[in-house]
Design a protein around this motif. Structure first.
Motif, mmCIF file in Angstrom:
data_model
loop_
_atom_site.group_PDB
_atom_site.id
_atom_site.type_symbol
_atom_site.label_atom_id
_atom_site.label_comp_id
_atom_site.label_asym_id
_atom_site.label_seq_id
_atom_site.Cartn_x
_atom_site.Cartn_y
_atom_site.Cartn_z
ATOM 1 N N ALA A 1 0.831 -1.129 -0.188
ATOM 2 C CA ALA A 1 0.120 -0.035 0.188
ATOM 3 C C ALA A 1 0.721 1.075 0.191
ATOM 4 O O ALA A 1 0.661 2.253 -0.726
ATOM 5 C CB ALA A 1 -0.934 0.142 1.136
ATOM 6 N N GLN A 2 1.925 1.254 0.818
ATOM 7 C CA GLN A 2 2.919 2.350 0.806
ATOM 8 C C GLN A 2 3.506 2.501 -0.592
ATOM 9 O O GLN A 2 3.553 3.859 -1.196
ATOM 10 C CB GLN A 2 3.782 2.091 2.007
ATOM 11 N N LEU A 10 3.471 5.820 -2.880
ATOM 12 C CA LEU A 10 4.656 6.388 -3.378
ATOM 13 C C LEU A 10 4.829 6.415 -5.184
ATOM 14 O O LEU A 10 5.213 7.688 -5.514
ATOM 15 C CB LEU A 10 5.917 5.828 -3.032
ATOM 16 N N MET A 11 4.151 5.423 -5.523
ATOM 17 C CA MET A 11 4.230 5.399 -7.179
ATOM 18 C C MET A 11 3.110 6.336 -7.587
ATOM 19 O O MET A 11 3.550 7.173 -8.632
ATOM 20 C CB MET A 11 3.811 4.189 -7.580
ATOM 21 N N ALA A 12 2.030 6.561 -7.008
ATOM 22 C CA ALA A 12 1.014 7.565 -7.364
ATOM 23 C C ALA A 12 1.488 9.174 -7.066
ATOM 24 O O ALA A 12 1.325 9.711 -7.955
ATOM 25 C CB ALA A 12 -0.331 7.340 -6.388
ATOM 26 N N PRO A 38 -3.078 6.925 0.795
ATOM 27 C CA PRO A 38 -3.301 8.381 0.551
ATOM 28 C C PRO A 38 -2.356 9.200 1.124
ATOM 29 O O PRO A 38 -2.250 10.216 0.667
ATOM 30 C CB PRO A 38 -4.763 8.369 0.673
ATOM 31 N N VAL A 39 -1.905 8.680 2.276
ATOM 32 C CA VAL A 39 -0.947 9.464 3.287
ATOM 33 C C VAL A 39 0.581 9.836 2.363
ATOM 34 O O VAL A 39 0.735 10.796 1.984
ATOM 35 C CB VAL A 39 -0.701 9.055 4.486
ATOM 36 N N VAL A 40 0.985 8.626 1.804
ATOM 37 C CA VAL A 40 2.072 8.586 1.101
ATOM 38 C C VAL A 40 1.696 9.499 -0.334
ATOM 39 O O VAL A 40 2.664 10.177 -0.528
ATOM 40 C CB VAL A 40 2.464 7.132 0.720
ATOM 41 N N SER A 84 10.403 11.411 6.939
ATOM 42 C CA SER A 84 11.548 10.836 5.681
ATOM 43 C C SER A 84 10.627 10.688 4.262
ATOM 44 O O SER A 84 11.419 10.879 3.445
ATOM 45 C CB SER A 84 12.251 9.768 6.234
ATOM 46 N N LEU A 85 9.550 10.669 4.457
ATOM 47 C CA LEU A 85 8.796 10.244 3.298
ATOM 48 C C LEU A 85 8.937 11.349 2.006
ATOM 49 O O LEU A 85 8.903 10.944 0.940
ATOM 50 C CB LEU A 85 7.219 10.179 3.505
ATOM 51 N N PHE A 86 9.133 12.659 2.526
ATOM 52 C CA PHE A 86 9.208 13.403 1.467
ATOM 53 C C PHE A 86 10.181 13.438 0.778
ATOM 54 O O PHE A 86 10.534 13.675 -0.479
ATOM 55 C CB PHE A 86 9.014 14.721 2.022
ATOM 56 N N ILE A 87 11.348 13.211 1.523
ATOM 57 C CA ILE A 87 12.815 12.944 0.860
ATOM 58 C C ILE A 87 12.761 11.802 -0.126
ATOM 59 O O ILE A 87 13.398 11.864 -1.201
ATOM 60 C CB ILE A 87 13.967 12.951 1.830
#
Length: 567
Positions: free
Chosen positions: A121-122, A126-128, A159-161, A483-486
């Motif tokens: 899911a994550q 990330l792909m989307a 949706p968070v990612v 760290s997700l933004f990076i």
């Protein structure tokens, strides 16, 4: 007296109104821009949906699927002609480039997901987000639900990612291709020179020649008195128009008052000194002829006739691939002006050496009989209409989902492998869009309707996703971390930077065309606009259309693939 609790209960009981509220506020917020940065409509709708979702509103599942399938069909329908056009020999280099870039997009997301330990899911989120392909959310969700080992997977983080990585996916792509890209290719001035070189090689910009009608060069119909001595011995209409053509001007005689009588013209009709004639052409050329033809006159009766403006879809085999320069010389284009050419929803630069493609939409202006004649030789007229062929759309969606989501299913052990219903509907849209360009009797879907299905379909789907995951959104963000933004920035940047060098050194594209191809393969219109603004040229759009059609298809299908790879 109403209280906050009453309002929450009202929206809980009327979930449809909550969706409309989310879409309305999301579209409004999406319009705001700070310099070159904007959240965009889709991200705004998602975030508003998350806020509205704090009221814990339950929305039936079929509603989300209905709008998502409508969106996917519209995406395929819009790019279908260019998708299949790219499979022809002269389009294969751009198709191959788009496939390579899309594979890099998949690889960068998969690598980041493995390094960070993301679940399916994550990784899909990330792909989307990093590749700005919102449809991946729906396709990945369908795939996860079909896999026995993933049925209990928490989807709230998807949706968070997506929301966090989408911001850089959009703004970062525009910066990478519009600002950094020219520098990587040797500097802005060098790439500008490459754009001018391509323009020179393609021939004159016929959008700056008579017969084309950008907004700043209006086509006009004006009346003159033929006072010049050139008319004294009598000249045919054909002689007059050929004389104009030798001067590089497409000016046509449309109507004539001779001996007090108004007459429609033919090529062999004689013009005499003192006749009053109506000529058509680009404004500046017609005005220039006042000194040569004679004085301009005001004659409301003479110029009171109907002119047709018709959108024509290129579909005939002999028209597809026709050189623009030769098109303008064709007899069937006599008396016809071209206002614009649009390909895959993008207005393309029109050069004499450029060529028409199946599915191109050309706006013609002229007398009805002239425009209809040209339309029949190019393809078919597609006048503005309020009606859509729901038979085509409905059957396309059903058959696409049935064939690819049920019939063409293989299994590895207990895991079913297919494009899912979502992928099937996308493929059906591609086929229907291509067939529509070939066979107008199938019926069609007007551009405003396609826009509605595309934008409203997607954003209602996203609104429902946001509302449904709203209560768990914060918890999901805590799980994936800051760290997700990076990570998203890395997943976005690697394919684009690699694509720039691959386009230059492996495919040996013109530098300006390379940036357009990168924008198309990543389906980022914002980046195309940034590139064109930097280069002060519309040449990059020539590399955008085919790669956009391929990228739009593959990146959606990657929603299935990334789940299979990670899950």
């Amino acid at each position: 007296m109403f209280t906050g609790t009453d309002l929450v209960q009202f929206f809980q009981e009327n979930a449809a109104l909550a969706v409309f509220l989310t879409v309305a506020v999301g579209f409004w917020i999406g319009k705001f821009r700070y310099k070159s940065f904007s959240l965009g409509t889709v991200t705004s709708v998602l975030l508003v949906g998350v806020l509205v979702g704090q009221m814990k509103i339950e929305i039936p599942e079929p509603a989300k699927t209905l709008f998502f399938l409508m969106f996917l069909f519209a995406v395929g329908y819009a790019v279908g002609p260019q998708f299949f056009r790219g499979l022809r020999k002269d389009g294969l280099p751009q198709v191959a480039f788009a496939v390579v870039v899309c594979l890099l997009c998949l690889g960068s997301v998969w690598l980041c997901a493995l390094v960070m330990g993301y679940d399916a899911a994550q990784a899909a989120g990330l792909m989307a987000g990093s590749q700005t392909m919102s449809a991946v959310l729906g396709v990945a969700t369908d795939t996860i639900r079909e896999m026995p080992n993933l049925k209990n997977l928490d989807l709230s983080t998807m949706p968070v990612v997506y929301a966090v990585t989408y911001i850089y996916g959009t703004a970062g792509s525009a910066w990478l291709l519009g600002t950094l890209g020219p520098r990587l290719l040797g500097g802005v001035n060098k790439v500008k020179a490459a754009a001018r070189e391509l323009e020179s090689r393609m021939g004159e910009d016929v959008s700056a020649q008579p017969g084309f009608n950008p907004a700043v060069r209006a086509i006009v119909f004006r009346a003159f008195s033929a006072d010049n001595e050139w008319f004294a011995p009598g000249r045919t209409v054909r002689e007059f128009e050929e004389n104009m053509r030798k001067q590089g001007k497409r000016i046509f005689v449309e109507r004539l008052r001779q001996q007090g009588k108004i007459r429609d013209v033919t090529p062999k009709m004689m013009l005499y000194r003192g006749d009053e004639i109506v000529v058509s052409g680009r404004r500046e050329f017609v005005i220039e002829e006042e000194d040569w033809i004679g004085a301009e006159i005001v004659d409301e009766e003479l110029v009171n006739f109907n002119v047709e403006k018709l959108s024509v879809v290129v579909g005939r085999k002999e028209a597809s691939g026709m050189c623009i320069r030769e098109l303008l010389k064709s007899d069937f284009m006599h008396g016809v002006m071209i206002r614009s050419i649009t390909r895959t929803g993008v207005k393309i630069p029109v050069f004499g050496g450029g060529r028409l493609d199946t599915g191109d939409r050309i706006e013609l202006i002229g007398l009805r009989q002239d425009v209809d004649r040209a339309a029949a030789r190019l393809g078919f007229g597609d006048p503005a209409t309020e009606k859509s062929s729901m038979t085509l759309a409905g059957l396309g969606i059903v058959l696409g989902g049935l064939i690819f989501g049920w019939i063409l299913v293989t299994r590895i052990g207990s895991i079913p492998l297919s494009l899912t219903v979502s992928g099937g509907v996308l493929i059906a849209g591609l086929v229907c869009g291509w067939l529509r360009a070939k066979r107008p009797n199938l019926g069609g879907i007007p551009e405003p309707a396609v826009w509605f299905m595309n934008n409203v379909g997607l954003n209602v789907f996203i609104a429902i996703v946001g509302i449904s995951t709203g209560p768990t959104f914060i918890r999901g963000f805590q799980e994936v971390g800051w760290s997700l933004f990076i990570v998203g920035a890395v997943a976005t940047s690697l394919p684009l930077i690699s694509g720039i060098f691959i386009g230059k050194y492996l495919f040996k594209f013109n530098d300006a065309l390379t940036l357009g191809c990168c924008s198309g393969a990543r389906t980022t219109t914002a980046a195309l606009g940034a590139v064109e603004e930097t280069l002060e040229s519309t040449v990059p759009a020539m590399g955008y259309t085919i790669t956009y059609a391929i990228g739009n298809t593959l990146l959606i299908i990657w929603g299935v693939v990334i789940v299979l790879l990670v899950g």
